[in-house]
Motif scaffolding. Structure first.
Motif, short mmCIF file in Angstrom:
data_model
loop_
_atom_site.label_atom_id
_atom_site.label_comp_id
_atom_site.label_asym_id
_atom_site.label_seq_id
_atom_site.Cartn_x
_atom_site.Cartn_y
_atom_site.Cartn_z
N GLY A 11 -9.36 -4.25 0.49
CA GLY A 11 -9.05 -3.65 -0.56
C GLY A 11 -9.63 -4.54 -1.81
O GLY A 11 -10.71 -4.67 -1.58
N ASP A 12 -8.97 -4.66 -2.90
CA ASP A 12 -9.52 -5.32 -3.95
C ASP A 12 -9.32 -6.87 -4.31
O ASP A 12 -10.17 -7.48 -4.53
N SER A 165 10.34 6.29 1.27
CA SER A 165 10.26 5.12 1.98
C SER A 165 9.35 4.12 1.52
O SER A 165 9.57 2.90 1.53
N VAL A 166 8.19 4.35 1.11
CA VAL A 166 7.25 3.52 0.71
C VAL A 166 7.52 2.81 -0.51
O VAL A 166 6.89 1.84 -0.98
N ARG A 167 8.24 3.58 -1.48
CA ARG A 167 8.66 2.86 -2.68
C ARG A 167 9.97 1.59 -2.02
O ARG A 167 9.77 0.54 -2.80
N LEU A 168 10.51 1.91 -1.27
CA LEU A 168 11.56 0.89 -0.85
C LEU A 168 10.81 -0.33 0.00
O LEU A 168 11.02 -1.32 -0.33
N VAL A 223 2.48 5.82 -5.32
CA VAL A 223 3.20 4.72 -5.48
C VAL A 223 2.50 3.04 -5.21
O VAL A 223 2.62 2.25 -6.14
N TRP A 224 1.51 3.07 -4.27
CA TRP A 224 0.94 1.95 -4.14
C TRP A 224 -0.59 1.80 -4.71
O TRP A 224 -1.22 0.77 -4.75
N GLY A 225 -1.22 2.84 -5.01
CA GLY A 225 -2.80 2.89 -5.27
C GLY A 225 -3.45 2.77 -3.80
O GLY A 225 -3.00 2.37 -2.88
N ALA A 262 -13.18 9.56 0.56
CA ALA A 262 -13.27 10.04 -0.83
C ALA A 262 -11.96 9.34 -1.72
O ALA A 262 -12.19 9.27 -2.92
N ARG A 263 -10.94 9.21 -1.22
CA ARG A 263 -9.68 8.58 -1.96
C ARG A 263 -9.53 7.02 -2.13
O ARG A 263 -8.79 6.57 -2.48
N ASP A 264 -10.90 6.73 -1.46
CA ASP A 264 -10.85 5.28 -1.68
C ASP A 264 -9.78 4.16 -1.12
O ASP A 264 -9.62 3.17 -1.60
N LEU A 265 -9.41 4.65 0.18
CA LEU A 265 -8.70 3.89 0.94
C LEU A 265 -9.26 2.43 1.27
O LEU A 265 -10.09 2.37 1.27
N ALA A 266 -8.08 1.65 1.54
CA ALA A 266 -8.46 0.23 1.84
C ALA A 266 -9.20 0.35 3.04
O ALA A 266 -10.11 -0.55 3.41
N PHE A 267 -8.48 0.88 4.28
CA PHE A 267 -9.11 0.81 5.62
C PHE A 267 -8.96 2.19 6.35
O PHE A 267 -7.70 2.99 5.89
#
Length: 390
Positions: A11-12, A165-168, A223-225, A262-267
């Protein structure tokens, strides 16, 4: 293994000590109301201490719809987040990084498994098409997958479950998300014409069949970017009655991968299951239906890798499924992949990174299939009792 052991930024800004990833493995150990226990804390922290680059925690159900394993974990309320935080804290104390893997099994269930039976929650799927095969050994007679399927009326309700779930998971201290989208489970079943015959906006065309998966991806990104989010896919999957034709998988996953990049996912984590296990038989060694065979010598990395790794893409490519250490080193050295996932070798090798670094052969599992899901007398058995290299 100088290239495999080089550090990398995912990622970044997420600093990984090397290119080796410990893959998600449901081990059936969450015996405290489907929450990780101190045995889980030990299991993950030991492998972090040894120096693995990234850990992906076992697939975790986003709601009370987990019924393929009796003691797989949940993450849908504060108590689950608090239990998982003990794991993430321990991993971080050892200098490790750990990702959360949200999971919904969809039609790959049986309504008589304890979690579903007690909750009364239905088996949900894109369409009322039962999956062939399956064997629920904890149930009398070891029945297969259910035929009692409820078609999802509004997929956005399930998208909201993933978002919660991912917020948790963020509250629990995870470093990122790897969305599970393979294995015949819910997200995968939306992609496939074998399990999805909807006539609304979520079925039919490639774009429609990918819609639900991408809506879940977008909810997680909110939630995560995007730069701490990845997705695990397997175009050639033959697990849980998920085989499709080569032409369908090629078209579907080319579109899905392009959308994720296109959504710039990390992997993107690309599995080759089904292509190396034997492309003329499924996981039960039954012949695949005519028209579903892969081209001779087919390797998903060759087709889909260039869709991820190109000059306009910041998305990294991870691969998995039965790669040897030597294969992994060569792929990283050649620049074909950025990260390589190993799973089962980490069961019998709590010191796997040390062994690779020192050139010590990996230990093999000599205890049989029970090491994966049990049965076991003690939660640490075949989990935290593996020897280290001398």
């Amino acid at each position: 293994m100088s290239h495999l052991l080089q550090p990398i930024i995912l990622g970044d800004s997420l600093e990984l000590r090397n290119r080796i990833v410990m893959g998600s493995m449901t081990r059936n150990r969450n015996i405290d109301e489907n929450k990780p226990t101190e045995a889980s804390v030990t299991h993950y922290s030991v492998r972090a201490r040894d120096g693995v680059g990234l850990i992906v925690a076992e697939g975790t159900f986003v709601y009370l719809n987990g019924a393929e394993w009796q003691y797989a974990p949940l993450m849908f309320d504060e108590s689950h987040a608090q239990a998982w935080k003990k794991v993430t804290d321990a991993v971080h104390q050892e200098g490790g990084k750990i990702f959360f893997q949200p999971w919904h099994p969809g039609r790959i269930q049986n309504e008589n498994m304890p979690m579903l039976k007690e909750s009364g929650y239905p088996v949900l799927a894109p369409s009322r098409i039962p999956a062939a095969g399956g064997k629920f050994r904890v149930l009398e007679g070891a029945p297969g997958h259910t035929h009692a399927i409820t078609e999802i009326e509004d997929p956005k309700e399930i998208v909201a479950q993933f978002a919660t779930s991912v917020r948790l998971a963020k509250q629990a201290g995870f470093d990122g998300i790897e969305l599970l989208c393979q294995g015949g489970y819910l997200l995968h079943s939306f992609l496939s014409s074998r399990s999805n015959n909807r006539t609304d906006a979520y079925g039919g065309s490639v774009e429609n069949r990918c819609r639900f998966v991408l809506e879940v991806v977008d909810a997680i990104i909110e939630v995560w970017g995007p730069r701490t989010v990845g997705i695990k896919i397997c175009p050639t999957d033959d697990y849980n009655d998920s085989t499709v034709s080569y032409s369908e998988l090629s078209e579907t996953y080319s579109y899905l991968i392009r959308q994720c990049v296109a959504r710039d996912l990390a992997f993107i984590n690309l599995s080759r299951r089904g292509s190396v296990v034997g492309h003329v038989h499924d996981e039960f060694n039954n012949p695949k239906p005519v028209g579903m065979e892969l081209p001779p010598g087919y390797e998903p990395l060759n087709e889909f890798g260039p869709l991820v790794k190109h000059p306009e893409s910041r998305t990294m490519l991870m691969v998995n499924h039965e790669y040897t250490v030597e294969e992994a080193e060569a792929l990283v050295k050649e620049g074909k992949v950025d990260l390589v996932t190993f799973a089962r070798p980490f069961i019998s090798n709590p010191d796997m990174i040390t062994r690779i670094r020192k050139g010590i052969p990996l230990a093999v599992n000599n205890r049989g299939a029970a090491v994966h899901y049990g049965p076991y007398q003690d939660v640490n058995e075949n989990y935290n009792d593996w020897p280290y290299a001398a």
